[in-house]
Design a protein around this motif. Sequence first.
Motif, PDB file in Angstrom:
ATOM      1  N   THR A  10       0.512   1.883  -3.176  1.00 35.16           N
ATOM      2  CA  THR A  10       1.435   2.881  -2.648  1.00 35.16           C
ATOM      3  C   THR A  10       2.162   2.351  -1.410  1.00 35.16           C
ATOM      4  O   THR A  10       1.705   1.402  -0.761  1.00 35.16           O
ATOM      5  N   ARG A  26      11.608   1.040   2.551  1.00 35.77           N
ATOM      6  CA  ARG A  26      12.631   1.717   1.738  1.00 35.77           C
ATOM      7  C   ARG A  26      13.999   1.065   1.950  1.00 35.77           C
ATOM      8  O   ARG A  26      14.795   0.949   1.015  1.00 35.77           O
ATOM      9  N   GLU A  37       8.118   0.056  -8.765  1.00 36.73           N
ATOM     10  CA  GLU A  37       8.187   0.960  -9.911  1.00 36.73           C
ATOM     11  C   GLU A  37       8.011   2.369  -9.378  1.00 36.73           C
ATOM     12  O   GLU A  37       7.525   2.570  -8.268  1.00 36.73           O
ATOM     13  N   ARG A  38       8.399   3.338 -10.189  1.00 37.13           N
ATOM     14  CA  ARG A  38       8.217   4.741  -9.807  1.00 37.13           C
ATOM     15  C   ARG A  38       7.323   5.432 -10.834  1.00 37.13           C
ATOM     16  O   ARG A  38       7.464   5.211 -12.034  1.00 37.13           O
ATOM     17  N   THR A  39       6.416   6.245 -10.333  1.00 36.13           N
ATOM     18  CA  THR A  39       5.591   7.058 -11.224  1.00 36.13           C
ATOM     19  C   THR A  39       6.456   8.225 -11.711  1.00 36.13           C
ATOM     20  O   THR A  39       7.538   8.480 -11.155  1.00 36.13           O
ATOM     21  N   GLY A  42       7.670  10.201  -8.991  1.00 45.89           N
ATOM     22  CA  GLY A  42       8.578   9.565  -8.037  1.00 45.89           C
ATOM     23  C   GLY A  42       7.915   8.695  -6.988  1.00 45.89           C
ATOM     24  O   GLY A  42       8.588   8.140  -6.122  1.00 45.89           O
ATOM     25  N   THR A  43       6.594   8.556  -7.034  1.00 46.98           N
ATOM     26  CA  THR A  43       5.886   7.724  -6.064  1.00 46.98           C
ATOM     27  C   THR A  43       6.185   6.254  -6.314  1.00 46.98           C
ATOM     28  O   THR A  43       6.131   5.781  -7.443  1.00 46.98           O
ATOM     29  N   ARG A  44       6.509   5.543  -5.255  1.00 46.07           N
ATOM     30  CA  ARG A  44       6.754   4.103  -5.371  1.00 46.07           C
ATOM     31  C   ARG A  44       5.424   3.375  -5.529  1.00 46.07           C
ATOM     32  O   ARG A  44       4.464   3.681  -4.838  1.00 46.07           O
TER      33      ARG A  44
END
Length: 100
Positions: A10, A26, A37-39, A42-44
Amino acid sequence: MSYKDKKVITIGMVSELTGLTERKIRYYEERKLVFPERTPGGTRKYSFLDVERLIDIANKMEDGMQTFEIRKMEQKQLRKKEVRDRMLRGQLNAAFNLRK
């Protein structure tokens, strides 16, 4: 795929590992220097290679380089690697009489 390639970390953990703020991480993403990648939520998610890359980027920025210079240098290195790979494949094909 190596464990270093897996996007499992994360942004908070990346911040702790690199000493960079989440805002700075960011920003490097906005500047197309790192590609998390994004979950579905939207979590990076970052990989260990991304962490190493972010440390390298931060060091270059500290040395006075601009983000566009870093991106340009990395694109040049990628092109060189692609040319080397093509040449190697050609040599292997010739040596072993292989066809595409």
